[in-house]
Design an enzyme around this catalytic site. Structure first.
Site, PDB file in Angstrom:
ATOM      1  N   HIS A 146      -6.806  -5.524  -1.267  1.00 50.25           N
ATOM      2  CA  HIS A 146      -7.108  -5.032   0.087  1.00 50.25           C
ATOM      3  C   HIS A 146      -8.480  -5.481   0.588  1.00 50.25           C
ATOM      4  CE1 HIS A 146      -3.689  -2.508   1.237  1.00 50.25           C
ATOM      5  NE2 HIS A 146      -3.539  -2.292  -0.064  1.00 50.25           N
TER       6      HIS A 146
ATOM      7  N   SER B 294      -6.200   1.301  -2.341  1.00 49.14           N
ATOM      8  CA  SER B 294      -5.292   1.132  -1.215  1.00 49.14           C
ATOM      9  C   SER B 294      -4.913   2.430  -0.525  1.00 49.14           C
ATOM     10  CB  SER B 294      -4.031   0.404  -1.671  1.00 49.14           C
ATOM     11  OG  SER B 294      -3.455   1.073  -2.772  1.00 49.14           O
TER      12      SER B 294
ATOM     13  N   LYS C 245      -1.276  -9.655   2.146  1.00 45.41           N
ATOM     14  CA  LYS C 245      -1.830  -8.655   3.059  1.00 45.41           C
ATOM     15  C   LYS C 245      -2.533  -9.371   4.211  1.00 45.41           C
ATOM     16  CE  LYS C 245      -1.418  -5.076  -0.259  1.00 45.41           C
ATOM     17  NZ  LYS C 245      -1.755  -4.750  -1.630  1.00 45.41           N
TER      18      LYS C 245
HETATM   19  C1  LIG Z   1      -0.738  -4.620  -2.699  1.00 41.63           C
HETATM   20  C2  LIG Z   1      -1.434  -4.696  -3.976  1.00 41.63           C
HETATM   21  C3  LIG Z   1      -0.961  -5.525  -4.986  1.00 41.63           C
HETATM   22  C4  LIG Z   1       0.331  -6.268  -4.860  1.00 41.63           C
HETATM   23  O1  LIG Z   1       0.218  -7.388  -4.043  1.00 41.63           O
HETATM   24  P1  LIG Z   1       1.544  -8.165  -3.585  1.00 41.63           P
HETATM   25  O2  LIG Z   1       1.069  -9.486  -3.194  1.00 41.63           O
HETATM   26  O3  LIG Z   1       2.144  -7.377  -2.476  1.00 41.63           O
HETATM   27  O4  LIG Z   1       2.442  -8.198  -4.772  1.00 41.63           O
HETATM   28  C5  LIG Z   1      -1.694  -5.611  -6.148  1.00 41.63           C
HETATM   29  N1  LIG Z   1      -2.838  -4.911  -6.319  1.00 41.63           N
HETATM   30  C6  LIG Z   1      -3.309  -4.090  -5.374  1.00 41.63           C
HETATM   31  C7  LIG Z   1      -4.582  -3.349  -5.603  1.00 41.63           C
HETATM   32  C8  LIG Z   1      -2.622  -3.940  -4.170  1.00 41.63           C
HETATM   33  O5  LIG Z   1      -3.087  -3.133  -3.230  1.00 41.63           O
END
Ligand SMILES: *Cc1c(COP(=O)(O)O)cnc(C)c1O
Length: 398
Positions: free
Chosen positions: A215, A187, A246
């Site tokens: 992502h 990310s 996301k």
């Molecule tokens: C954003 C993210 C999460 C968390 O996801 P949410 O739905 O916001 O809790 C988990 N793993 C990775 C790799 C992320 O980038």
């Protein structure tokens, strides 16, 4: 009196906070007064949105918001309970069925968030006598998921199959099971895990593969079907974790894989068993999002066009965009205070781009992370590039 006593007891926090401020590591949280879109109202000012993970513009897409509203009329807002007691609605099952079909997986189970998915799935699968082998830069929620287990743990060098091979070789035969866990897309840098090599190695050593595609969900693969589809590894990755928070524009998480996997997670995934289900509007919004992505690749195509255009122009201007392979665009600045100052100047000029500093990224690797979206028009990107050029020259970055 009580207040004073409390203050004294937590006094060390004030010192810690002051230290964060001094080192440029204190996060100033901005408040939005508008929906997520190409433009946002941030602390009362209209600015170009380069910060949100709303990759496809679905957070405020009319079909998605209408679906959420209609579902509220039919089901109310709350799930009422945990899934196993009274919280599983027809909507949850519809979403899971559609997600499985979309991702070409045998089955999907949803969680309240991507974070919940990791802290649910990992401890449900991994136990005493096992070894977890993690990419060095895995997401905090993977790290926390692993911390909840009694397994041994080790890391391999970031995205380095040779390093993974060494670790597998060294530990082969010494554990009940070995798990290889990696982010799909990282990310903070936007690089993609070398999943075909990882899967090949895992198969050779009989290790179980888990990929967290937060992502990549809605971004990679045909029409956003994710990293497993991107590399055509259907059926060869044991567990695919994803988020609906996301690109999908709402909030939620998922685990995709075999039927036996999701059956087990429904029995032993602790956030599934002990925390209430995804809310009604979130589930309905996600169903609409899957429908949209199943019908057309238009939004995903637009996202990638925007990413290529913006990143190409940023490099031409002289910015270092690191090693990104995705719409995540790190603008590498290095110094924490410079990154904070850059972000402040962007905001004054009309761009919302948050500085990312330690501990989210290593010390001395501070950056502005630009998140591109299908919601941006060419004019939006042009406006953003001009402001980046101006601030970059002013602060001696380019
Ligand atoms: C954003 C993210 C999460 C968390 O996801 P949410 O739905 O916001 O809790 C988990 N793993 C990775 C790799 C992320 O980038």
């Amino acid at each position: 009196m009580t207040t004073k006593r409390n203050n004294q007891r937590l006094g060390w926090l004030a010192d810690e906070l002051a230290q964060l401020q001094e080192q440029g590591r204190y996060t100033n949280i901005r408040t939005l007064g508008s929906p997520q879109g190409a433009w946002l109202e941030v602390d009362g000012k209209k600015v170009l949105n380069f910060c949100s993970n709303n990759y496809l513009g679905l957070a405020n897409h009319p079909r998605v918001t209408t679906a959420a509203r209609d579902a509220i009329d039919r089901f109310g807002v709350g799930p009422g309970a945990v899934r196993t007691i009274a919280g599983t609605m027809t909507l949850h099952e519809e979403l899971e069925r559609k997600l499985a079909e979309f991702k070409r997986a045998e089955a999907v189970v949803t969680f309240q968030s991507g974070f919940s998915a990791n802290v649910g799935v990992i401890p449900a699968l991994v136990g005493d006598g096992d070894l977890v082998i993690s990419d060095q830069l895995n997401h905090a929620s993977i790290i926390d998921g692993v911390r909840l287990t009694k397994a041994d743990r080790t890391i391999y060098e970031h995205c380095n199959p040779a390093s993974l091979e060494e670790v597998l070789e060294e530990n082969y035969g010494q554990y009940t099971r070995m798990f290889v866990i990696t982010d799909g897309v990282f990310s903070m840098d936007g690089d993609i895990a070398p999943l075909p090599e990882i899967v090949k190695l895992a198969e050779r050593f009989g290790a179980i593969t888990v990929v967290d595609d937060a992502h990549g969900e809605g971004v990679l693969g045909k029409g956003g079907r994710g990293i497993v589809d991107h590399f055509d590894l259907h059926g060869r990755v044991d567990v695919e974790i994803g988020t609906l928070s996301k690109a999908f524009g709402a909030v939620g998480g998922l685990a995709a894989g075999s039927q036996v996997l999701t059956d087990w997670l429904k029995q032993r995934g602790r956030p599934f068993l002990f925390s209430s289900a995804m809310t009604v509007p979130d589930v309905a919004a996600c169903i609409a999002a899957v429908d949209l992505l199943s019908e057309s690749t238009e939004l995903v195509d637009r996202l990638w066009q925007n990413a290529r255009l913006f990143q190409g122009e940023m490099r031409r201007l002289g910015f270092d965009t690191g090693k990104t392979q995705t719409p995540i665009t790190p603008v590498m600045l290095g110094d924490e205070l410079l990154a904070q100052q850059f972000s402040r100047r962007l905001y004054e000029e009309g761009v919302f781009g948050t500085a990312i500093t330690f501990p989210t990224v290593p010390r001395g690797k501070a950056r502005i992370r630009v998140m591109l979206s299908a919601a941006h028009s060419n004019d939006d990107l042009e406006a953003g590039l001009q402001i980046f050029a101006r601030v970059g020259k002013e602060l001696g970055v380019i």
